[in-house]
Design a protein around this motif. Structure first.
Motif, mmCIF file in Angstrom:
data_model
loop_
_atom_site.group_PDB
_atom_site.id
_atom_site.type_symbol
_atom_site.label_atom_id
_atom_site.label_comp_id
_atom_site.label_asym_id
_atom_site.label_seq_id
_atom_site.Cartn_x
_atom_site.Cartn_y
_atom_site.Cartn_z
ATOM 1 N N THR A 99 2.701 2.595 2.697
ATOM 2 C CA THR A 99 1.611 3.421 2.178
ATOM 3 C C THR A 99 0.299 2.653 2.233
ATOM 4 O OG1 THR A 99 1.768 2.643 -0.102
ATOM 5 C CG2 THR A 99 3.225 4.469 0.537
ATOM 6 N N GLY A 100 -0.777 3.323 1.904
ATOM 7 C CA GLY A 100 -2.046 2.656 1.699
ATOM 8 C C GLY A 100 -1.996 1.895 0.382
ATOM 9 N N PRO A 101 -3.072 1.179 0.056
ATOM 10 C CA PRO A 101 -3.108 0.445 -1.216
ATOM 11 C C PRO A 101 -2.914 1.398 -2.393
ATOM 12 C CG PRO A 101 -4.937 -0.200 0.197
ATOM 13 C CD PRO A 101 -4.291 0.992 0.848
ATOM 14 N N ILE A 102 -2.083 0.978 -3.341
ATOM 15 C CA ILE A 102 -1.826 1.794 -4.534
ATOM 16 C C ILE A 102 -2.682 1.247 -5.670
ATOM 17 C CG2 ILE A 102 -0.065 2.449 -6.229
ATOM 18 C CD1 ILE A 102 1.954 2.213 -3.825
ATOM 19 N N SER A 103 -3.596 2.084 -6.160
ATOM 20 C CA SER A 103 -4.588 1.610 -7.135
ATOM 21 C C SER A 103 -3.956 1.333 -8.496
ATOM 22 C CB SER A 103 -5.708 2.632 -7.284
ATOM 23 O OG SER A 103 -5.164 3.907 -7.598
ATOM 24 N N VAL A 135 0.547 -6.829 2.428
ATOM 25 C CA VAL A 135 -0.414 -6.608 1.334
ATOM 26 C C VAL A 135 -1.475 -7.699 1.327
ATOM 27 C CG1 VAL A 135 1.056 -5.262 -0.226
ATOM 28 C CG2 VAL A 135 1.233 -7.765 -0.217
ATOM 29 N N GLY A 136 -2.702 -7.287 1.043
ATOM 30 C CA GLY A 136 -3.803 -8.221 0.884
ATOM 31 C C GLY A 136 -3.767 -8.806 -0.517
ATOM 32 N N PRO A 137 -4.695 -9.712 -0.829
ATOM 33 C CA PRO A 137 -4.741 -10.351 -2.150
ATOM 34 C C PRO A 137 -4.734 -9.324 -3.284
ATOM 35 C CG PRO A 137 -6.294 -11.401 -0.672
ATOM 36 C CD PRO A 137 -5.739 -10.235 0.061
ATOM 37 N N ASN A 138 -3.796 -9.483 -4.209
ATOM 38 C CA ASN A 138 -3.674 -8.627 -5.402
ATOM 39 C C ASN A 138 -3.529 -7.145 -5.069
ATOM 40 O OD1 ASN A 138 -3.951 -10.695 -7.520
ATOM 41 N ND2 ASN A 138 -5.986 -10.978 -6.636
ATOM 42 N N GLU A 139 -3.028 -6.855 -3.889
ATOM 43 C CA GLU A 139 -2.865 -5.474 -3.455
ATOM 44 C C GLU A 139 -1.410 -5.036 -3.617
ATOM 45 O OE1 GLU A 139 -5.096 -3.607 0.230
ATOM 46 O OE2 GLU A 139 -3.137 -4.374 0.880
ATOM 47 N N THR A 140 -1.210 -3.726 -3.815
ATOM 48 C CA THR A 140 0.139 -3.166 -3.866
ATOM 49 C C THR A 140 0.260 -2.042 -2.844
ATOM 50 O OG1 THR A 140 0.407 -3.662 -6.218
ATOM 51 C CG2 THR A 140 1.841 -1.968 -5.301
ATOM 52 N N ARG A 141 1.315 -2.097 -2.070
ATOM 53 C CA ARG A 141 1.665 -0.992 -1.162
ATOM 54 C C ARG A 141 3.147 -0.720 -1.317
ATOM 55 N NH1 ARG A 141 -2.128 -0.369 3.532
ATOM 56 N NH2 ARG A 141 -3.844 -1.828 3.233
ATOM 57 N N ALA A 142 3.620 0.372 -0.763
ATOM 58 C CA ALA A 142 5.026 0.729 -0.936
ATOM 59 C C ALA A 142 5.600 1.314 0.337
ATOM 60 C CB ALA A 142 5.176 1.717 -2.087
ATOM 61 N N ILE A 143 6.915 1.498 0.351
ATOM 62 C CA ILE A 143 7.603 2.060 1.511
ATOM 63 C C ILE A 143 8.880 2.742 1.039
ATOM 64 C CG2 ILE A 143 9.005 -0.005 2.034
ATOM 65 C CD1 ILE A 143 8.329 0.564 5.043
ATOM 66 N N THR A 144 9.220 3.832 1.710
ATOM 67 C CA THR A 144 10.507 4.507 1.471
ATOM 68 C C THR A 144 11.301 4.427 2.759
ATOM 69 O OG1 THR A 144 9.540 6.024 -0.157
ATOM 70 C CG2 THR A 144 11.617 6.676 0.852
ATOM 71 N N PHE A 145 12.487 3.864 2.681
ATOM 72 C CA PHE A 145 13.301 3.717 3.891
ATOM 73 C C PHE A 145 14.777 3.937 3.560
ATOM 74 C CE2 PHE A 145 15.326 -0.441 3.102
ATOM 75 C CZ PHE A 145 14.558 -0.916 2.056
#
Ligand code: CU
Length: 241
Positions: free
Chosen positions: A137-141, A201-211
């Protein structure tokens, strides 16, 4: 008599131009009438299509008996709906019924298959972010807003937390990856059958994935693909049960 005749003849002579003038007026009038008739016939020609329209319009009300059978219009709608469904590919149907676990993540079908954007079953053995691969996903705020079922993984220079987690064989898995420090991290599996599953992920970033979890039970090792990070201990294990 002669004198009388003369005036009579004179009368005749005077009457002749008058008669000619009257004839001329009549001819003119005739021409005008003919011209008007031809114009009016043209306008009636123009009107004939309109009357035809009127006829077709009146033909529509003649369809009213169909309309009066209240099923008429509904039947058409139903038929159109059926046509649309018939025209849908199995992939489109699966996608229409599938549900998203994470915003922007791949959808999961009713029979628990992780689907691509086109509704095909995703593949785990392709290039990351290729069309058939599960997409990060994109970055999760707000990572705290992620559903409970999402496995939350944090990567830092100190390592991966949790260092081990369990999933069910063949089941959809949703996991988030957070960079817990000022570094970029790349979550990857050290296994060709899971080459498509990757999250950067970049610094202090969160992203996710469903697989889709592998069907084969066992331990699948995870590492950070940024040079030097594995060496400093950024590894983990996914246990498929
Ligand atoms: Cu790293």
């Amino acid at each position: 008599m002669i004198n009388e005749n003369k005036p009579e003849g004179g009368k005749k002579n005077k009457a002749l131009p008058v008669i000619i003038a009257i004839i001329a007026v009549l001819v003119l009038a005739l021409i005008v009438v003919l011209a008007m008739n031809s114009n009016s016939s043209k306008t009636t020609d123009n009107k004939t299509p309109q009357t035809n329209n009127n006829q077709t319009q009146t033909e529509n009300p003649s369809d009213n008996p169909m309309d009066l059978e209240d099923d008429g219009p509904d039947m058409v709608g139903e038929v159109e709906g059926e046509l649309i469904e018939e025209n849908m590919t199995p992939e489109q149907e699966a996608l229409a019924e599938a549900e998203e676990v994470i915003d922007g993540g791949n959808k999961v079908s009713r029979d628990n298959k992780v689907l691509t954007r086109e509704g095909k079953v995703t593949r785990n053995d392709v290039e990351p972010m290729s069309p058939d691969a599960p997409q990060q996903t994109g970055p999760i705020s707000d990572p705290n807003s992620l559903p409970e079922e999402v496995i939350k993984i944090t990567m830092t220079a100190s390592g991966v937390e949790p260092a081990s987690f369990n999933v069910s064989a063949g089941a959809p898995v949703s996991l988030s990856v957070t960079s817990g420090d000022k570094y970029t991290h790349i979550f990857k599996f050290n296994d060709e059958t899971l080459s498509a599953v990757a999250v950067g992920v970049g610094p202090n970033e969160t992203r996710a994935i469903t697989f889709q979890a592998p069907d084969a039970a066992g331990e699948y090792s995870i590492y950070c693909d940024v040079p030097g990070h594995t060496a400093r201990g950024e590894t983990a294990v996914m246990v498929v049960q």
